[in-house]
Design an enzyme around this catalytic site. Sequence first.
Site: not given
Ligand code: NAP
Ligand code: G4F
Length: 380
Positions: A11, A101, A90, A135, A86, A133, A9, A161, A187
């Site tokens: 990228t 998937y 997501s 979540e 990572l 996460t 992950g 997850k 984040h």
């Molecule tokens: P992101 O920006 O959506 O990045 C996900 C990465 O995974 C991208 O590089 C994507 O590639 C790659 N990927 C998706 N499906 C894949 C597959 N089948 N094979 C190989 N690579 C694949 O997510 P992020 O915010 O950086 O989060 C990183 C990790 O932390 C994720 O596992 C997410 O679920 C977890 N997480 C995120 C948060 C948050 O708030 N950001 C919080 C808790 C946990 P492409 O660029 O090609 O799409």
């Molecule tokens: O920004 P979100 O899509 O993030 P969400 O669902 O909290 O998930 C992110 O954080 C998780 C960590 O807790 C990661 F595990 C996960 O991979 C991802 O990075 O939505 C945040 C909140 C939700 O309650 C959603 O219902 O915002 C609310 N929301 C309201 N309007 C919206 C919108 N979310 C999105 N994406 N788009 C809307 O228009």
Amino acid sequence: MSKTALITGITGQDGAYLAEYLLKQGYIVHGIKRRSSSLNTERIDHIYDDPHNSGRRLFLHYGDMTDSLNITSLVQKIQPDEIYNLAAMSHVKVSFETPEYTANADALGTLRILEAVRMLGLTGHTRIYQASTSELYGLVRQVPQSEDTPFYPRSPYAVAKLYGYWITVNYREAYGMHASNGILFNHESPIRGETFVTRKITRAVSRMALGCDDCLYLGNMSAKRDWGHAKDYVRAMHLILSQPEPDDYVIATGITTSVRDFVRMAFGYIGAEIEFSGEGTAEEGRIVSVNGELFNSRVGTGDGSHLKGRRVVAVDPAYFRPTEVEMLVGDNTKARTKLGWQPQYDLDALIADMMKSDLKLMAREDYLRKGGYRTMNYFE
Ligand code: NAP
Ligand code: G4F
């Protein structure tokens, strides 16, 4: 000797920040990227090492979390000291549309990493970080949520997850692997995916500041999240793998804010005050006043009077989720005391960072031509 890290992950948002951070720490970094029909390396182009250069420290490999042969052969070839898993599908809302998937990539993908390390006899050599996460807490059983709070996942993403979390714990206990979960709360950053709510908001507010007369459509604005800056959170990932013993850690700020208040703060950054009225799907937000001087200093042009009285936010139920996570707030005591971690950014600083960056991006003329604006409300 430099340590070698493998990042799945790379990228994505976290992968890009983590790669940059580890390179600065002297690591050799290998990253797995998916083949796509258009370039998907924008977030790491600034650290890209041309394969023709000698002394390279960043290496990219094609791969996919759904392909065990590929994962195993890469682990065999690289023999990493540390793996940061990572890669994931997501997006919570999208996981309802692609549940199988999501399970394959996020749940079985984690198993493929752990099994590769075990089968190749690297158990005593390779440390593994699993991107778990907040979540997992879903329909929260406790406030705030800590490492001891029971899980109650509310989406196919969270359920996948959950498997990733427990299979990591199981391989640690069964095979003595140095495998740890970071239970990270939301984040964000200037390179956050455009379909997550914070980035959707900062992009939209920036567009409107620059004169585009559109309206931002959102789903559940009452949802509350514990938002931190991704730069702080990748430091925590590295700290977790640097501990002598593997363990699981909550990484959070400890402060929760509603989506509605995030919108308020993003408009506040450009000196615009928004007032919300109406209930449920009839709720809307209008700009009631603008501080012209602040607007001009932040946006770089005009006084923001074009925004006054305008409806800038409305609700579209298309963004609602079949089951929602209403509120998350983390207890970071363990991370603070055991890892010595604490966040450097608060929410104001995070929003300022995102707004500055999106104002700059949206001001680029070529961005308008590419349709960056038209897709503002397309995303989930
Ligand atoms: P992101 O920006 O959506 O990045 C996900 C990465 O995974 C991208 O590089 C994507 O590639 C790659 N990927 C998706 N499906 C894949 C597959 N089948 N094979 C190989 N690579 C694949 O997510 P992020 O915010 O950086 O989060 C990183 C990790 O932390 C994720 O596992 C997410 O679920 C977890 N997480 C995120 C948060 C948050 O708030 N950001 C919080 C808790 C946990 P492409 O660029 O090609 O799409
Ligand atoms: O920004 P979100 O899509 O993030 P969400 O669902 O909290 O998930 C992110 O954080 C998780 C960590 O807790 C990661 F595990 C996960 O991979 C991802 O990075 O939505 C945040 C909140 C939700 O309650 C959603 O219902 O915002 C609310 N929301 C309201 N309007 C919206 C919108 N979310 C999105 N994406 N788009 C809307 O228009």
